[in-house]
Design an enzyme around this catalytic site. Sequence first.
Site, PDB file in Angstrom:
ATOM      1  N   ASP A  91      67.676  52.441 -10.010  1.00 23.46           N
ATOM      2  CA  ASP A  91      67.703  51.135 -10.696  1.00 23.46           C
ATOM      3  C   ASP A  91      68.321  50.185 -10.218  1.00 23.46           C
ATOM      4  OD1 ASP A  91      66.235  52.374 -12.854  1.00 23.46           O
ATOM      5  OD2 ASP A  91      68.251  53.294 -13.810  1.00 23.46           O
ATOM      6  N   LEU A 108      62.005  58.943  -6.806  1.00 21.06           N
ATOM      7  CA  LEU A 108      61.166  58.972  -5.777  1.00 21.06           C
ATOM      8  C   LEU A 108      61.902  59.113  -4.194  1.00 21.06           C
ATOM      9  CD1 LEU A 108      59.091  55.841  -6.854  1.00 21.06           C
ATOM     10  CD2 LEU A 108      58.234  58.316  -6.538  1.00 21.06           C
ATOM     11  N   MET A 116      59.659  58.750 -14.894  1.00 13.92           N
ATOM     12  CA  MET A 116      61.041  59.264 -14.994  1.00 13.92           C
ATOM     13  C   MET A 116      61.498  60.268 -13.787  1.00 13.92           C
ATOM     14  SD  MET A 116      61.761  57.885 -17.639  1.00 13.92           S
ATOM     15  CE  MET A 116      63.305  58.648 -17.942  1.00 13.92           C
ATOM     16  N   ARG A 117      61.130  59.936 -12.654  1.00 14.24           N
ATOM     17  CA  ARG A 117      61.416  60.837 -11.398  1.00 14.24           C
ATOM     18  C   ARG A 117      61.962  60.117 -10.428  1.00 14.24           C
ATOM     19  NH1 ARG A 117      61.907  66.284 -12.529  1.00 14.24           N
ATOM     20  NH2 ARG A 117      60.307  66.737 -14.118  1.00 14.24           N
ATOM     21  N   GLY A 124      53.470  55.185 -21.974  1.00 13.21           N
ATOM     22  CA  GLY A 124      52.774  54.143 -21.351  1.00 13.21           C
ATOM     23  C   GLY A 124      52.625  52.719 -22.220  1.00 13.21           C
ATOM     24  N   SER A 125      53.383  52.348 -22.876  1.00 12.50           N
ATOM     25  CA  SER A 125      53.282  51.119 -23.392  1.00 12.50           C
ATOM     26  C   SER A 125      53.320  49.914 -22.478  1.00 12.50           C
ATOM     27  CB  SER A 125      54.274  50.793 -24.549  1.00 12.50           C
ATOM     28  OG  SER A 125      55.456  50.585 -24.166  1.00 12.50           O
ATOM     29  N   HIS A 138      63.296  47.944 -16.116  1.00 17.08           N
ATOM     30  CA  HIS A 138      64.196  48.964 -16.454  1.00 17.08           C
ATOM     31  C   HIS A 138      64.931  48.179 -17.878  1.00 17.08           C
ATOM     32  CE1 HIS A 138      67.718  51.795 -16.635  1.00 17.08           C
ATOM     33  NE2 HIS A 138      68.638  50.836 -16.755  1.00 17.08           N
ATOM     34  N   ASN A 183      59.880  47.953 -10.210  1.00 19.35           N
ATOM     35  CA  ASN A 183      60.386  48.983 -11.629  1.00 19.35           C
ATOM     36  C   ASN A 183      60.789  47.835 -12.945  1.00 19.35           C
ATOM     37  OD1 ASN A 183      61.100  51.006 -12.908  1.00 19.35           O
ATOM     38  ND2 ASN A 183      63.196  50.821 -12.494  1.00 19.35           N
TER      39      ASN A 183
HETATM   40  C1  GRF Z   1      60.696  51.404 -20.845  1.00 16.86           C
HETATM   41  O1  GRF Z   1      61.706  51.399 -21.814  1.00 16.86           O
HETATM   42  C2  GRF Z   1      60.876  51.205 -19.542  1.00 16.86           C
HETATM   43  O2  GRF Z   1      61.713  50.071 -19.196  1.00 16.86           O
HETATM   44  C3  GRF Z   1      61.683  52.607 -19.070  1.00 16.86           C
HETATM   45  O3  GRF Z   1      60.962  53.458 -19.640  1.00 16.86           O
HETATM   46  C4  GRF Z   1      60.380  52.995 -20.719  1.00 16.86           C
HETATM   47  C5  GRF Z   1      59.001  53.297 -20.634  1.00 16.86           C
HETATM   48  O4  GRF Z   1      58.121  53.113 -21.774  1.00 16.86           O
HETATM   49  N1  GRF Z   1      61.599  52.402 -17.561  1.00 16.86           N
HETATM   50  P1  GRF Z   1      56.676  53.160 -21.885  1.00 16.86           P
HETATM   51  O5  GRF Z   1      56.131  54.454 -21.270  1.00 16.86           O
HETATM   52  O6  GRF Z   1      56.129  51.920 -20.917  1.00 16.86           O
HETATM   53  O7  GRF Z   1      56.095  52.851 -23.148  1.00 16.86           O
END
Ligand code: GRF
Length: 228
Positions: free
Chosen positions: A144, A92, A89-90, A14-15, A108, A106
């Site tokens: 992506d 959709l 991470m899924r 969740g950063s 990436h 999104n």
């Molecule tokens: C990030 O590198 C984002 O680009 C990718 O997954 C990671 C998620 O990191 N899709 P966070 O959960 O936002 O810290």
Amino acid sequence: MARLRVGVLISGRGSNLRALIAACSTEAYPAEIALVISSRAEAPGLGIAAAAGVPVAVIPHRDRRSFAAEAQPLLCERRVELVCLAGFMRILDANFVEAWRDRMVNIHPSLLPSFRGLHPQRQALAAGARFAGCTVHFVRPELDFGPIIGQAVVPVHPDDDEARLSKRILETEHRLYPLAVRLIAEGRVRVVPGAVAERVEIMNAQIPDILALNPQDCSGGPFASNPG
Ligand code: GRF
């Protein structure tokens, strides 16, 4: 002016969510987080949302259709106007993605269209790329893939491993994602058809005037060519 209501979908750390929350906490920022949905109950990002007082929901991802069937009414109920995938991470459901066409973005950690899918930083290192970075794009059913809104670039260092490169890229993600959401919220972003692919036009975009070489010119060094 009303702020754009954003729903954020996460699965983990969740950063990027934290960076979006921080941006939204600024009075002048034209968006607000209306809902966070996590596909995992143990995602640390849920704590970040809760600490910020953002409404959260957990929808365990059993399959694509049931996730979409549960997420859609929640997003509507919270009057979400833009969905941000942030470490979700899924894959959709394609109908769900189409329902949010040009209203779902999104981030990436690669310079798309290079290195789609899992471990893009590892892919970049394995390919010997000299630059890496991240991309914010509109979401299409293909993984992506979709019209590119913005990108940030970082150099790859000779001693980089996946963790070091990922960290350098992640710092840029935290700047690019709030910027992209702001541009959308300001109504400055539109998708236009192109001969090859859809493209994004941004009104009044400032383009950086840069040239980055990696490696930099090292004339006189051991690899300098000697025309004599
Ligand atoms: C990030 O590198 C984002 O680009 C990718 O997954 C990671 C998620 O990191 N899709 P966070 O959960 O936002 O810290």
